[in-house]
Design an enzyme around this catalytic site. Structure first.
Site, PDB file in Angstrom:
ATOM      1  N   THR A  10       0.813  -1.219   0.000  1.00 47.27           N
ATOM      2  CA  THR A  10       0.000   0.000   0.000  1.00 47.27           C
ATOM      3  C   THR A  10       0.845   1.266   0.000  1.00 47.27           C
ATOM      4  O   THR A  10       0.572   2.195  -0.754  1.00 47.27           O
ATOM      5  CB  THR A  10      -0.914   0.043   1.244  1.00 47.27           C
ATOM      6  OG1 THR A  10      -1.627  -1.191   1.340  1.00 47.27           O
ATOM      7  CG2 THR A  10      -1.906   1.191   1.157  1.00 47.27           C
ATOM      8  N   LYS A  13       7.787   3.446   1.777  1.00 44.33           N
ATOM      9  CA  LYS A  13       8.470   4.108   2.867  1.00 44.33           C
ATOM     10  C   LYS A  13       9.915   4.389   2.462  1.00 44.33           C
ATOM     11  O   LYS A  13      10.554   3.538   1.840  1.00 44.33           O
ATOM     12  CB  LYS A  13       8.483   3.223   4.129  1.00 44.33           C
ATOM     13  CG  LYS A  13       7.204   3.296   4.967  1.00 44.33           C
ATOM     14  CD  LYS A  13       6.039   2.521   4.434  1.00 44.33           C
ATOM     15  CE  LYS A  13       6.291   1.039   4.374  1.00 44.33           C
ATOM     16  NZ  LYS A  13       5.114   0.320   3.781  1.00 44.33           N
ATOM     17  N   GLU A  71      12.677  -8.687   1.963  1.00 43.49           N
ATOM     18  CA  GLU A  71      11.864  -7.864   2.875  1.00 43.49           C
ATOM     19  C   GLU A  71      12.059  -8.251   4.345  1.00 43.49           C
ATOM     20  O   GLU A  71      12.247  -7.405   5.226  1.00 43.49           O
ATOM     21  CB  GLU A  71      10.392  -8.015   2.482  1.00 43.49           C
ATOM     22  CG  GLU A  71       9.449  -7.212   3.339  1.00 43.49           C
ATOM     23  CD  GLU A  71       8.010  -7.302   2.839  1.00 43.49           C
ATOM     24  OE1 GLU A  71       7.754  -8.006   1.840  1.00 43.49           O
ATOM     25  OE2 GLU A  71       7.156  -6.663   3.468  1.00 43.49           O
ATOM     26  N   THR A 124      -7.406  -4.978   5.121  1.00 45.28           N
ATOM     27  CA  THR A 124      -8.731  -5.428   5.559  1.00 45.28           C
ATOM     28  C   THR A 124      -9.484  -4.271   6.221  1.00 45.28           C
ATOM     29  O   THR A 124     -10.692  -4.090   5.998  1.00 45.28           O
ATOM     30  CB  THR A 124      -8.584  -6.575   6.593  1.00 45.28           C
ATOM     31  OG1 THR A 124      -7.569  -7.457   6.157  1.00 45.28           O
ATOM     32  CG2 THR A 124      -9.889  -7.312   6.792  1.00 45.28           C
TER      33      THR A 124
HETATM   34  P1  ATP Z   1       2.788  -5.010   3.088  1.00 45.41           P
HETATM   35  O1  ATP Z   1       3.937  -4.939   4.064  1.00 45.41           O
HETATM   36  O2  ATP Z   1       1.708  -5.931   3.537  1.00 45.41           O
HETATM   37  O3  ATP Z   1       3.248  -5.239   1.680  1.00 45.41           O
HETATM   38  P2  ATP Z   1       2.722  -2.110   3.368  1.00 45.41           P
HETATM   39  O4  ATP Z   1       4.176  -2.200   3.646  1.00 45.41           O
HETATM   40  O5  ATP Z   1       2.288  -1.144   2.319  1.00 45.41           O
HETATM   41  O6  ATP Z   1       2.115  -3.552   3.034  1.00 45.41           O
HETATM   42  P3  ATP Z   1       2.151  -0.630   5.782  1.00 45.41           P
HETATM   43  O7  ATP Z   1       2.689   0.593   5.119  1.00 45.41           O
HETATM   44  O8  ATP Z   1       2.868  -1.092   6.992  1.00 45.41           O
HETATM   45  O9  ATP Z   1       1.980  -1.804   4.731  1.00 45.41           O
HETATM   46  O10 ATP Z   1       0.630  -0.398   6.183  1.00 45.41           O
HETATM   47  C1  ATP Z   1      -0.367  -0.152   5.205  1.00 45.41           C
HETATM   48  C2  ATP Z   1      -1.647   0.191   5.915  1.00 45.41           C
HETATM   49  O11 ATP Z   1      -1.475   1.405   6.629  1.00 45.41           O
HETATM   50  C3  ATP Z   1      -2.843   0.418   5.021  1.00 45.41           C
HETATM   51  O12 ATP Z   1      -3.482  -0.785   4.685  1.00 45.41           O
HETATM   52  C4  ATP Z   1      -3.714   1.319   5.890  1.00 45.41           C
HETATM   53  O13 ATP Z   1      -4.519   0.555   6.777  1.00 45.41           O
HETATM   54  C5  ATP Z   1      -2.696   2.095   6.724  1.00 45.41           C
HETATM   55  N1  ATP Z   1      -2.431   3.470   6.294  1.00 45.41           N
HETATM   56  C6  ATP Z   1      -1.813   4.395   7.062  1.00 45.41           C
HETATM   57  N2  ATP Z   1      -1.718   5.572   6.437  1.00 45.41           N
HETATM   58  C7  ATP Z   1      -2.281   5.409   5.215  1.00 45.41           C
HETATM   59  C8  ATP Z   1      -2.478   6.264   4.085  1.00 45.41           C
HETATM   60  N3  ATP Z   1      -2.101   7.537   4.090  1.00 45.41           N
HETATM   61  N4  ATP Z   1      -3.068   5.736   2.987  1.00 45.41           N
HETATM   62  C9  ATP Z   1      -3.446   4.459   2.954  1.00 45.41           C
HETATM   63  N5  ATP Z   1      -3.291   3.608   3.999  1.00 45.41           N
HETATM   64  C10 ATP Z   1      -2.716   4.062   5.111  1.00 45.41           C
HETATM   65 MG    MG Z   2       5.367  -3.617   4.608  1.00 51.86          MG
END
Ligand code: ATP
Ligand code: MG
Length: 267
Positions: A10, A13, A71, A124
């Site tokens: 999503t 970073k 990862e 979710t």
């Molecule tokens: P994964 O590790 O499963 O591939 P990711 O690294 O993208 O996913 P995180 O960045 O840790 O996951 O978390 C994503 C979640 O953070 C989203 O599903 C949502 O619930 C939340 N979130 C926080 N800020 C935002 C934002 N600005 N836009 C969308 N989701 C956000």
């Molecule tokens: Mg992640």
């Protein structure tokens, strides 16, 4: 300049050194293009390390010399670094990474392994909230669930054991959404629904994490992921429900940047 990138399902970073200071930033994967353009022009590929499920997809737009990292290794490295600075007493623990989905690991001083995972996670929270309440923005979902009450929707153990002392703690949830069927009128408030969704996701993740902690003979559970940054409702659920499960919850400041930091450290 050195840059670590965690391209998640999503959010993307970034961790980098700017004016001698470690800096973090994040943005939706869909909006990361401009950052990639900047990096391509300004940074030598050897100074970039990328990780995460979307790493290969993003790396197509980065210099060919860009480094890759698995990862799980990046996250582990970053967590050890952050935890070492913030809470060095915790050295063997369950690591629960609530991203789009959730991944659960065990770490100690020497080893780390993936224990399990579960499809309940931040994705979710977003999907169920949008389907059930029509609320789409992450910030609105969090604010609504912080205002909401779960009493009209969730069935607790105490609700079942009317006028009796239950054999297990009464505040445990017996059935997430278990009241909404017979209580449809009272279960209509969006904020309450958002709170109940958050509760179901958080409690399920905590219950599995606590079981993994038993399996590895530790009491400490460290939670990371973007759903836990600042004052999120999921963080509150994870904190209180972990204690109800007789384990100790820990939250790392900037924990959602663990993967990006690990990648940066590996450049
Ligand atoms: P994964 O590790 O499963 O591939 P990711 O690294 O993208 O996913 P995180 O960045 O840790 O996951 O978390 C994503 C979640 O953070 C989203 O599903 C949502 O619930 C939340 N979130 C926080 N800020 C935002 C934002 N600005 N836009 C969308 N989701 C956000
Ligand atoms: Mg992640």
């Amino acid at each position: 300049v050195y840059v670590g990138i965690d391209a998640g399902g999503t959010l993307v970073k970034l961790a980098y050194w700017k004016d001698g200071q470690l800096t973090f930033s994040k943005m939706p994967s869909t909006e990361a293009q401009s950052i990639l353009d900047e990096l391509r022009q300004e940074v030598n590929g050897e100074a970039i390390c990328i990780t995460g499920g979307k790493a290969d997809w993003f790396a197509k737009d980065l210099p060919p010399a860009t480094k890759r990292m698995v990862e799980f290794e990046a996250t582990t490295l970053g967590v050890r670094e952050l935890l070492g600075a913030q809470n060095p007493m915790v050295s063997s623990f369950v690591l629960t990474n609530i991203g789009t989905g959730t991944s659960i690991h065990y770490l100690d001083e020497h080893t780390s392994e993936r224990a399990t995972g579960i499809g309940l996670g931040g994705g979710t929270l977003m999907g169920l909230s949008a389907m059930l309440t029509g609320v789409h923005r992450y910030e609105d979902i969090v604010e609504g669930s912080l205002r909401g009450k779960r009493g009209a929707i969730d069935l607790t153990v105490q609700d079942i054991y009317v006028d009796a002392v239950p054999p297990i703690p009464g505040e445990l949830t017996a059935s997430n959404f278990g009241k909404a069927w017979s209580n449809r009128e009272a279960a209509q408030k969006k904020d309450d629904q958002l709170a109940a969704i958050t509760g179901m996701i958080g409690e399920s993740i905590v219950t599995i994490s606590a079981q993994i902690a038993v399996q590895y003979s530790t009491n400490d559970i460290v939670y990371i992921g973007s759903t836990l940054s600042s004052q999120s409702s999921l963080k509150q659920v994870c904190s209180s429900y972990t204690k109800i499960r007789n384990k100790i919850p820990h939250f790392i400041e900037q924990g959602e940047f663990s993967g990006a930091l690990g990648a940066l450290l590996a450049v």
